[in-house]
Design an enzyme around this catalytic site. Structure first.
Site, short mmCIF file in Angstrom:
data_model
loop_
_atom_site.label_atom_id
_atom_site.label_comp_id
_atom_site.label_asym_id
_atom_site.label_seq_id
_atom_site.Cartn_x
_atom_site.Cartn_y
_atom_site.Cartn_z
N GLU A 261 1.03 3.82 1.93
CA GLU A 261 1.62 4.18 3.22
C GLU A 261 2.87 3.36 3.52
OE1 GLU A 261 -2.96 4.32 3.73
OE2 GLU A 261 -1.48 3.17 2.60
N CYS B 171 -5.79 1.27 5.62
CA CYS B 171 -6.28 -0.02 6.10
C CYS B 171 -5.73 -0.22 7.51
CB CYS B 171 -5.85 -1.15 5.17
SG CYS B 171 -4.08 -1.54 5.24
N CYS C 126 -1.83 -0.61 7.62
CA CYS C 126 -1.13 0.65 7.32
C CYS C 126 -1.28 1.64 8.46
CB CYS C 126 -1.62 1.25 6.00
SG CYS C 126 -1.05 0.32 4.56
N HIS D 80 0.84 -1.19 0.00
CA HIS D 80 0.00 0.00 0.00
C HIS D 80 0.88 1.25 0.00
CE1 HIS D 80 -3.80 -2.15 1.74
NE2 HIS D 80 -3.40 -2.64 0.56
#
Length: 177
Positions: free
Chosen positions: A85, A111, A114, A83
C-alpha cells in the site's frame, strides 16, 4: 467470422471477471514482485475503473532485498520493506496522481499504518480477500467512512488460450543480448 454457435460456446467456457475480480487479480499479479518472503502482498489503486498505481512489498529503491540479504525483523515485522500500500501511494505521489476517491484492491487486510496512510491519501473503499493479524485497519476505516469489502479470492489462473484466436500465433523467443 465466428458463427453464433461458436460465440455461445466460448461464452459458456469462459466467465468474464467482474471489475472487483479483475483488479484483485492485478493485485495478486503485483504481489508476485514482492521481495520479502514473510508476506507477498499486492495493491492496486483504482479510480473510475482506471489503474492509478500499483505496489508490492519491497525494499526501498536501491537498497538490498530480503530475498538476497535477509529480513530485518523488529517486533515480529520485517522493516526492510515498505508494504504494498505504501509503495502504491508513493508511486502515485511521484507521478502527481491524486488518490482522492480511489479504491484500493489489496491481497491482504492492510496493517494499521497502511490503513492510516490509505485513509489520509483519500482512498474511499478497500477491497481484500485475506485478513491480517493484529491490525486496527477495520476500526480506522469505519471511523473514517472508508468502505471495506471482503470478497472471495479470485481464480488464481489466467485463462488465455492463444490457440483459439484465429488472428494470433505464438511468438518465437527472442535472443537475449
Amino acid at each position: 467470422m465466428a458463427s453464433d454457435g461458436h460465440r455461445q460456446n466460448a461464452a459458456v467456457e469462459r466467465r468474464r471477471p467482474s471489475w472487483d475480480e479483475y483488479f484483485l487479480k492485478l493485485a495478486m499479479l503485483a504481489s508476485e514482485r514482492a521481495t520479502c518472503p514473510r508476506m507477498h502482498c499486492g495493491c492496486v489503486l483504482v479510480r473510475d475503473r482506471f489503474v492509478l498505481s500499483t505496489g508490492y512489498n519491497g525494499s526501498l529503491p536501491g537498497t538490498p532485498h530480503c530475498t538476497t540479504h535477509g529480513c530485518i525483523v523488529v517486533n515480529n515485522h520485517c522493516v526492510r520493506t515498505n508494504h504494498a500500500e505504501i509503495n502504491a501511494i508513493c508511486q502515485a505521489a511521484q507521478h502527481g496522481i491524486s488518490l482522492t476517491g480511489a479504491t484500493a484492491y489489496v491481497t491482504n487486510m492492510p496493517c494499521t499504518a497502511c490503513a492510516k496512510a490509505l485513509v489520509a491519501a483519500g482512498v474511499r473503499r478497500v477491497v481484500i480477500f485475506s485478513d491480517f493479524h493484529e491490525t486496527l485497519a477495520e476500526t480506522f476505516f469505519a471511523e473514517s467512512g472508508v468502505a471495506l469489502d471482503r470478497l472471495p479470492m479470485p481464480d488464481r489462473d489466467i485463462h488465455y488460450h492463444l490457440e483459439r484466436y484465429s488472428s494470433a500465433r505464438a511468438c518465437e523467443p527472442s535472443a537475449t543480448p
